[in-house]
Design a protein around this motif. Structure first.
Motif, PDB file in Angstrom:
ATOM      1  N   GLY A  48       0.795  -1.235   0.000  1.00 52.31           N
ATOM      2  CA  GLY A  48       0.000   0.000   0.000  1.00 52.31           C
ATOM      3  C   GLY A  48       0.820   1.275   0.000  1.00 52.31           C
ATOM      4  O   GLY A  48       0.242   2.372  -0.053  1.00 52.31           O
ATOM      5  N   ASP A  49       2.146   1.158   0.066  1.00 53.19           N
ATOM      6  CA  ASP A  49       2.995   2.354  -0.030  1.00 53.19           C
ATOM      7  C   ASP A  49       3.505   2.565  -1.449  1.00 53.19           C
ATOM      8  O   ASP A  49       4.201   3.545  -1.718  1.00 53.19           O
ATOM      9  N   GLY A  50       3.178   1.667  -2.355  1.00 50.48           N
ATOM     10  CA  GLY A  50       3.735   1.763  -3.704  1.00 50.48           C
ATOM     11  C   GLY A  50       2.908   2.655  -4.628  1.00 50.48           C
ATOM     12  O   GLY A  50       1.934   3.288  -4.212  1.00 50.48           O
ATOM     13  N   ALA A  68      -6.441  -1.004   5.474  1.00 48.26           N
ATOM     14  CA  ALA A  68      -5.150  -1.192   6.151  1.00 48.26           C
ATOM     15  C   ALA A  68      -4.072  -1.331   5.089  1.00 48.26           C
ATOM     16  O   ALA A  68      -4.296  -1.947   4.039  1.00 48.26           O
ATOM     17  N   ILE A  69      -2.938  -0.749   5.381  1.00 44.38           N
ATOM     18  CA  ILE A  69      -1.785  -0.851   4.480  1.00 44.38           C
ATOM     19  C   ILE A  69      -0.767  -1.806   5.093  1.00 44.38           C
ATOM     20  O   ILE A  69      -0.418  -1.671   6.267  1.00 44.38           O
ATOM     21  N   VAL A  70      -0.341  -2.767   4.273  1.00 43.15           N
ATOM     22  CA  VAL A  70       0.744  -3.669   4.668  1.00 43.15           C
ATOM     23  C   VAL A  70       1.884  -3.432   3.700  1.00 43.15           C
ATOM     24  O   VAL A  70       1.686  -3.505   2.481  1.00 43.15           O
ATOM     25  N   ASP A  71       3.047  -3.109   4.205  1.00 38.71           N
ATOM     26  CA  ASP A  71       4.161  -2.834   3.300  1.00 38.71           C
ATOM     27  C   ASP A  71       5.475  -3.002   4.047  1.00 38.71           C
ATOM     28  O   ASP A  71       5.586  -2.600   5.205  1.00 38.71           O
ATOM     29  N   SER A  72       6.444  -3.583   3.384  1.00 41.19           N
ATOM     30  CA  SER A  72       7.784  -3.707   3.984  1.00 41.19           C
ATOM     31  C   SER A  72       8.637  -2.485   3.665  1.00 41.19           C
ATOM     32  O   SER A  72       9.741  -2.352   4.178  1.00 41.19           O
TER      33      SER A  72
END
Lengths: 507, 507
Positions: free
Chosen positions: B119-121, B139-143
């Motif tokens: 979700g940060d891309g 919800a955002i999941v991001d590494s």
């Protein structure tokens, strides 16, 4: 006996392919052995053509079927006595462009340097010995993790297999042939790089994958292991070929399971489709039904790309279910015996049925038993591999062969084993158990498999003899059967995220 | 102002979609904002239907285009004031079986709990804001590994993106909506398990993959990373859904590149083939041409199997090349601005061309420029995602949509940018550079893309306005352009086994 006499004798016996020597070029060595009961030896090296090298051993009396590939070829030699590997490598580099057909031609020059990934496994070990016997220079690469799986699952092969080290030593003792061994994991690129640079193969046979569908469906961890191990291992192999041995032909084991059970005929890798007035030949659609089978689908796509993008030469062998345990080589001595898996994880249908019959366990047919697949004898597996190797794909070519000889439904197999059992005085019962897999149990199935036949494959068909033989092996080792391992242990639907552990027996 | 007045006003302004509130069910909150220049607020909750919640902020003056999804729907509420997440979860559970069509129906009840992996891309961030705006709980999941790639390659987005933490805080400040954030890697199953159990999504959108073809072709290590990261990450997602949220709909980003460039029409995921007198509908054959594109092919096969074997519901969105940078939400404030990549590794064709035009660099057409692909505006990406989410696949269904709106060749794009540049007074030149990829440069291409339109997509077509806008963004940030990053840096054929390092500028 002089070279001339020996050569003459060999020529007379070509039709029988009963030649007891292995050809290689350029060095002067003693030749000795037995052809048709006659002892042969020579220390005279020919001035041109090839000379023969073989150590004396009673293997020749047991199994004198080494083909004289070297004799019929036209390999130019230097006449100098240099180290064997150096000569081999030189021959490879001097040899003409890849020959395209075995049929109708002499194939004496088709000696290959073959690196077999997974050479300690069921198909790999039998193939290694077959190729070594046929005069190819063979190296085995294996992490031996298949043996670890048995330890972890509490299973074991019906047949008592020796360690790889003992197997290789025994083969050397019996045949005089050396199998180079590299113990390691092809997912470790540093290891693979070392092995490939050291051996310099002109052919890599890739059996080195986790090959059980149920194993891949046990739990998340093993599903991930299977796809990681197989896909990344194969990527490493592709990169190693591209970087270090770009002329090397990759012979990759796929599976007929990649195709699934479509309602149209299955072609060999590609299908010509006419759609909305236009036509193209495209990869055959894939519908695999386990994380294992899917890993092979992924490999096939990666291979096709590497051939197109980098000009690699690859053959994808979509193999059916292999049955049988003995090949002429593995049956030479019990130390060379091949594995025979009958457990619910690694056992395959026909082998498992024979073991079940031998111990009086009902044959466990999953569901309705209409599941139809392609099958082949392990003696045909090794022959198919050789045919693919000596008739390599062209640079840039991604070639697909369907590697099986006959189609059977599971019910067909149960009926055949029942009939064979009767001949041996064994009463065989069949039990339909709940199908642990997700698959069609009644379906159309017609898969093409002509390309290997066109290259010269003469199939062993499944008959009473084979069943007798396989059944007899099962009876011989019946006291090693663990009945708790026979039933299906893995459910496609029940796979979970927690690692599945094995309860110690009796606890 | 009372609820009735507010509702009435909103209804009058529906046609303009100038609604300044976001609907959710069941809690009494203050509503305030500006519609058509008029200040609005209410603390009266309706007894049935929905009530509105929005914090006061100048966001409403900047961009009052929040659509009133909630108002038109028929969500039943309890009338009780309870915590927001609890109510949302209850609504989800009480909602009828998955609705099947948006067209012609009110969709106010289709509020979802959407977990966006990646979700940060570029696509993920725009989608997160769009869905949040439309009333979904996100919800955002991001590494955040995409940001690390930029550091490692020495590249940066043309637009100055804020940290994820600042982005989320700004969105909260402007919209009043919370985006839950889980920082971690979906390849780490323990992390993924925690995130999924904590958020309990009814939809997972999976953008969380390495998405650059050139990155995957830089070196062996990055090729292996790409396939491992994408394939294993997706396997983990499939297992997490099966185990923890089996009703959850997976919306997975694929790529049109999975199909390659066949000489027949490209269908949406499946093709009906008549062969030797029999007919079946099978997965469309895949011919991907980078390790990245191949990873998406692998994912698609794994998804299809999981749907069949486990009854999961999945939509595979085979997306074309996305262009543009602004969506209504990301352009609200510079802190929310989306990334715009123009470098040779992560930059895609049209975006890169606009940046090149802005800085006077010739447009770099690879090879002949006849390469034709599907393209879409990022404003359509976010809309397609919403359409797929609110019209989910059925349990057991593996559904494939081709997600693009128009086809262009690279030469077409260059001509369009040149023409748009003229209007802005920019002289644009084109240079045909050696194609670093292995791909057909002149080919047939006709890909179907009707399924999302059938669900209600109204495409933004590529026109002068878009080019102006995209070009203007490029001009605005032209001083951030690093000319050394523009040219293709990765060759498909030269990929090697040594990790490719980046030379520090000037050394």
């Amino acid at each position: 006996m002089t070279w001339s006499n020996f050569e003459s004798l060999l020529r007379r016996n070509l039709a029988m392919a009963q030649v007891v020597a292995k050809a290689f070029a350029g060095s002067a060595v003693n030749v000795s052995g037995v052809v048709g009961g006659q002892s042969l030896s020579t220390s005279e090296a020919p001035k041109s053509g090839v000379c023969l090298g073989a150590s004396s051993s009673d293997i020749w009396r047991k199994c004198a079927i080494f083909v004289d590939s070297g004799l019929r070829g036209g390999v130019k030699t230097t006449g100098q006595s240099v180290a064997r590997r150096t000569i081999r490598a030189a021959v490879v580099k001097e040899s003409p462009a890849r020959p395209t057909s075995l049929v109708g031609e002499g194939n004496g020059s088709k000696k290959k340097k073959v690196m077999i990934l997974g050479g300690d496994g069921y198909c790999g070990w039998a193939t290694a010995l077959h190729l070594s016997k046929k005069g190819h220079e063979v190296a085995i690469v294996d992490s031996l993790v298949r043996r670890l799986f048995d330890e972890q699952l509490g299973t074991q092969t019906l047949t008592p297999i020796a360690s790889l080290q003992k197997r290789v030593k025994k083969w050397k003792d019996l045949s005089g042939e050396t199998l180079d061994v590299y113990i390691g994991d092809v997912c470790n690129f540093e290891f693979l790089e070392h092995a490939v640079k050291s051996f310099e193969p002109d052919t890599i046979v890739h059996f080195g994958e986790q090959r059980s569908a149920p194993y891949s469906m046990m739990d998340r961890d093993r599903a991930v292991f299977t796809q990681h191990n197989n896909v990344i291992g194969t990527l490493n192999v592709l990169f190693a070929i591209k970087e270090f041995v770009p002329e090397c032909h990759l012979v990759k084991l796929g599976t007929m399971g990649e195709y699934g059970t479509p309602n149209i005929d299955i072609e060999e890798g590609f299908i010509t489709i006419t759609h909305n007035g236009r036509t193209d030949t495209l990869p055959y659609p894939k519908q695999a039904s386990s994380f294992y089978h899917l890993s092979k689908v992924h490999d096939s796509h990666n291979l096709a790309f590497a051939c197109k993008a980098w000009g690699l030469a690859a053959t994808d062998l979509n193999q059916g279910v292999v049955y049988g345990v003995h090949t002429p080589e593995t049956s030479l001595d019990e130390v060379l015996i091949n594995r025979l898996d009958y457990d619910g994880v690694f056992g395959t249908a026909l082998n498992r049925f024979c073991v079940q019959a031998a111990v009086g366990h009902p044959l466990t047919v999953y569901g309705k038993g209409g599941q139809t697949r392609g099958y082949l004898d392990i003696r045909d597996t090794v022959r198919c591999l050789e045919l693919a190797i000596i008739n390599p794909a062209k640079p840039g070519e991604f070639r697909v062969f369907n590697q099986f000889t006959e189609q059977f439904s599971v019910n067909d197999l149960a009926a055949l084993v029942t009939k064979a059992g009767q001949k041996l005085g064994i009463e065989v019962k069949t039990a339909h158990v709940q199908n642990p897999r997700v698959e069609a149990e009644e379906h159309y199935y017609n898969a093409k498999h002509s390309k290997l036949v066109e290259l010269g494959l003469e199939p062993h068909y499944l008959g009473d003899a084979l069943l007798d033989s396989l059944l007899n092996v099962a009876v011989t080792y019946a006291d090693r059967v663990d009945n708790e391992q026979i039933l299906p242990a893995v459910s496609w639907k029940k796979i979970g995220t927690k690692p599945k552990t094995v309860k110690p027996s009796g606890l």
